[in-house]
Design an enzyme around this catalytic site. Sequence first.
Site, PDB file in Angstrom:
ATOM      1  N   VAL A   1      -6.524  16.260  -4.547  1.00  0.00           N
ATOM      2  CA  VAL A   1      -6.877  14.924  -4.049  1.00  0.00           C
ATOM      3  C   VAL A   1      -6.778  14.821  -2.524  1.00  0.00           C
ATOM      4  O   VAL A   1      -7.300  13.878  -1.924  1.00  0.00           O
ATOM      5  CB  VAL A   1      -6.029  13.812  -4.713  1.00  0.00           C
ATOM      6  CG1 VAL A   1      -6.304  13.726  -6.205  1.00  0.00           C
ATOM      7  CG2 VAL A   1      -4.541  13.979  -4.425  1.00  0.00           C
ATOM      8  N   ASN A  20      -3.267   8.785 -10.417  1.00  0.00           N
ATOM      9  CA  ASN A  20      -1.921   9.085 -10.918  1.00  0.00           C
ATOM     10  C   ASN A  20      -1.287  10.303 -10.237  1.00  0.00           C
ATOM     11  O   ASN A  20      -0.062  10.438 -10.237  1.00  0.00           O
ATOM     12  CB  ASN A  20      -2.031   9.303 -12.445  1.00  0.00           C
ATOM     13  CG  ASN A  20      -0.848  10.037 -13.019  1.00  0.00           C
ATOM     14  OD1 ASN A  20       0.204   9.451 -13.256  1.00  0.00           O
ATOM     15  ND2 ASN A  20      -0.977  11.341 -13.231  1.00  0.00           N
ATOM     16  N   SER A  37       5.640   3.430  -8.095  1.00  0.00           N
ATOM     17  CA  SER A  37       6.966   3.766  -8.644  1.00  0.00           C
ATOM     18  C   SER A  37       7.922   2.630  -8.299  1.00  0.00           C
ATOM     19  O   SER A  37       7.728   1.936  -7.292  1.00  0.00           O
ATOM     20  CB  SER A  37       7.495   5.058  -8.005  1.00  0.00           C
ATOM     21  OG  SER A  37       8.854   5.246  -8.348  1.00  0.00           O
ATOM     22  N   TYR A  64       9.587   9.970  -0.439  1.00  0.00           N
ATOM     23  CA  TYR A  64       8.888   9.580  -1.678  1.00  0.00           C
ATOM     24  C   TYR A  64       8.865   8.049  -1.817  1.00  0.00           C
ATOM     25  O   TYR A  64       7.823   7.455  -2.103  1.00  0.00           O
ATOM     26  CB  TYR A  64       9.591  10.230  -2.872  1.00  0.00           C
ATOM     27  CG  TYR A  64       9.008   9.871  -4.227  1.00  0.00           C
ATOM     28  CD1 TYR A  64       7.823  10.455  -4.673  1.00  0.00           C
ATOM     29  CD2 TYR A  64       9.644   8.958  -5.068  1.00  0.00           C
ATOM     30  CE1 TYR A  64       7.288  10.132  -5.915  1.00  0.00           C
ATOM     31  CE2 TYR A  64       9.118   8.633  -6.309  1.00  0.00           C
ATOM     32  CZ  TYR A  64       7.950   9.213  -6.739  1.00  0.00           C
ATOM     33  OH  TYR A  64       7.413   8.885  -7.975  1.00  0.00           O
ATOM     34  N   ALA A  98       9.063   5.794   0.508  1.00  0.00           N
ATOM     35  CA  ALA A  98       8.155   5.198   1.500  1.00  0.00           C
ATOM     36  C   ALA A  98       6.696   5.385   1.073  1.00  0.00           C
ATOM     37  O   ALA A  98       5.873   4.484   1.226  1.00  0.00           O
ATOM     38  CB  ALA A  98       8.398   5.826   2.872  1.00  0.00           C
ATOM     39  N   SER A  99       6.390   6.562   0.488  1.00  0.00           N
ATOM     40  CA  SER A  99       5.001   6.794   0.070  1.00  0.00           C
ATOM     41  C   SER A  99       4.615   5.825  -1.049  1.00  0.00           C
ATOM     42  O   SER A  99       3.487   5.342  -1.116  1.00  0.00           O
ATOM     43  CB  SER A  99       4.784   8.249  -0.375  1.00  0.00           C
ATOM     44  OG  SER A  99       5.299   8.487  -1.671  1.00  0.00           O
ATOM     45  N   LYS A 100       5.565   5.521  -1.935  1.00  0.00           N
ATOM     46  CA  LYS A 100       5.237   4.632  -3.055  1.00  0.00           C
ATOM     47  C   LYS A 100       5.173   3.164  -2.613  1.00  0.00           C
ATOM     48  O   LYS A 100       4.414   2.368  -3.177  1.00  0.00           O
ATOM     49  CB  LYS A 100       6.230   4.842  -4.197  1.00  0.00           C
ATOM     50  CG  LYS A 100       6.086   6.220  -4.866  1.00  0.00           C
ATOM     51  CD  LYS A 100       4.701   6.431  -5.471  1.00  0.00           C
ATOM     52  CE  LYS A 100       4.586   7.714  -6.270  1.00  0.00           C
ATOM     53  NZ  LYS A 100       3.287   7.870  -6.939  1.00  0.00           N
TER      54      LYS A 100
END
Length: 266
Positions: free
Chosen positions: A63, A89, A144, A157, A159-161
Site C-alpha cells: 500500500v 485494513n 485502533s 503506532y 500517533a499513526s492511528k
Amino acid sequence: MNFKGQVAVVTGGATGIGRAIALKLADKGASVMIADINEEAAAQTAAEVKEVSGKSAVFVTDVTDLEACNGLVEATTELLGAVDILVNNAGIAGSAGWQTRSYSTEEDWKQTYQVNVIGMSNITAAFQPQMIKKRSGRIVNIASIAGREGRPSLPHYSASKAAVISLTQSIALELARFNITMNAICPGLLWTPMWEQIGDRYAYDMPAYEGMNPREVFDAMIAEKIPMQKEQTPEDIADTVAFFVSDDAKNITGQALNVDGGFFMR
Ligand SMILES: NC(=O)c1ccc[n+]([C@@H]2O[C@H](COP(=O)([O-])OP(=O)(O)OC[C@H]3O[C@@H](n4cnc5c(N)ncnc54)[C@H](O)[C@@H]3O)[C@@H](O)[C@H]2O)c1
C-alpha cells in the site's frame, strides 16, 4: 444485509482481521479482492473466500507504493468489476525488531506512518475516481483504540492511528457530496499476529508484565482493561464493517466506532 453483485477490496486481507472481513463480506454475497504483501497467505484466504461466494482474486499490493495501488484498481476492475466497498485494513506496529526495543526509532515512526496513514491515503486516492464516477461507495478504515489516547510503549503506532481517525473525518467531508461514506473502526484487543508483537514489547518494557509470554500479557490486559472481560475477535470487527457498508448505515459518515468491550467510552 446482502452484498450480492458488489465488489469489495480488503487491504491486508491475507491474515487476522482482514481475513475475517473478507470472509464476512463474501458470506453476504460480495466478490472480494485480497490486496496484501503476503502472497501465500493472500492466496489461501482467496481460496477460502471462493468457497463462500464463488468470486475472489489476489493482487500483491504494497500500500506504500502508489503505482501498485493504481495496478490494484486496474486488476480489480478487470477481474471482478468496479469497486463498491473498500476496506483499508493493512497495518503494521513498527519497523523490524521494534518489539525488543524500549523506545521508538525514526524507522518505527517513518514505516508505521508510511503504511498505516500514507498507504491508506494512497489506496483511497486510487479508488476514489471510480467511486465518484458512480456516485456511490463505502470505505471503512481500520484505526485502533490506540488512536483514541496515547498508549505506552508504542507512541509511533498510537500517533499513526490518531491520524487515521483524523484522515477519516477529512476525507469523509470531501466525499460526502458524491454519496460516498468513509468511517473508521477502532478495534480493542484481538489475538492476531500483530498482538503477539505487542505482547513481546509490553513484556520487554513494562515491569508489570516482565517474564510473561505475549499471550499471558494479552490475558492480563483483558482482565485489567476490558470492562466486558473478554477479548475482541476478528469476526467482531468484520461484523461492524458489514454494518458500515450496508444500506442500514447509508447516513453515517466520518465516524470512528470503538469495538473494544468498553475499554474506551469516548
Ligand atoms: N490486533 C489488534 O489487537 C488490533 C487492534 C487495533 C487495531 N488493529 C489494526 O487492525 C489491522 C489488522 O491488524 P491484524 O491484527 O489483523 O494484524 P496482522 O499482522 O495479522 O495483519 C496485517 C496484514 O496487513 C498486511 N500488510 C502489512 N503491511 C502491508 C503493506 N505495506 N501493504 C499491504 N499489506 C500489508 C500483512 O501482510 C497482514 O496480512 C491493522 O491496521 C491493525 O493496526 C489491530
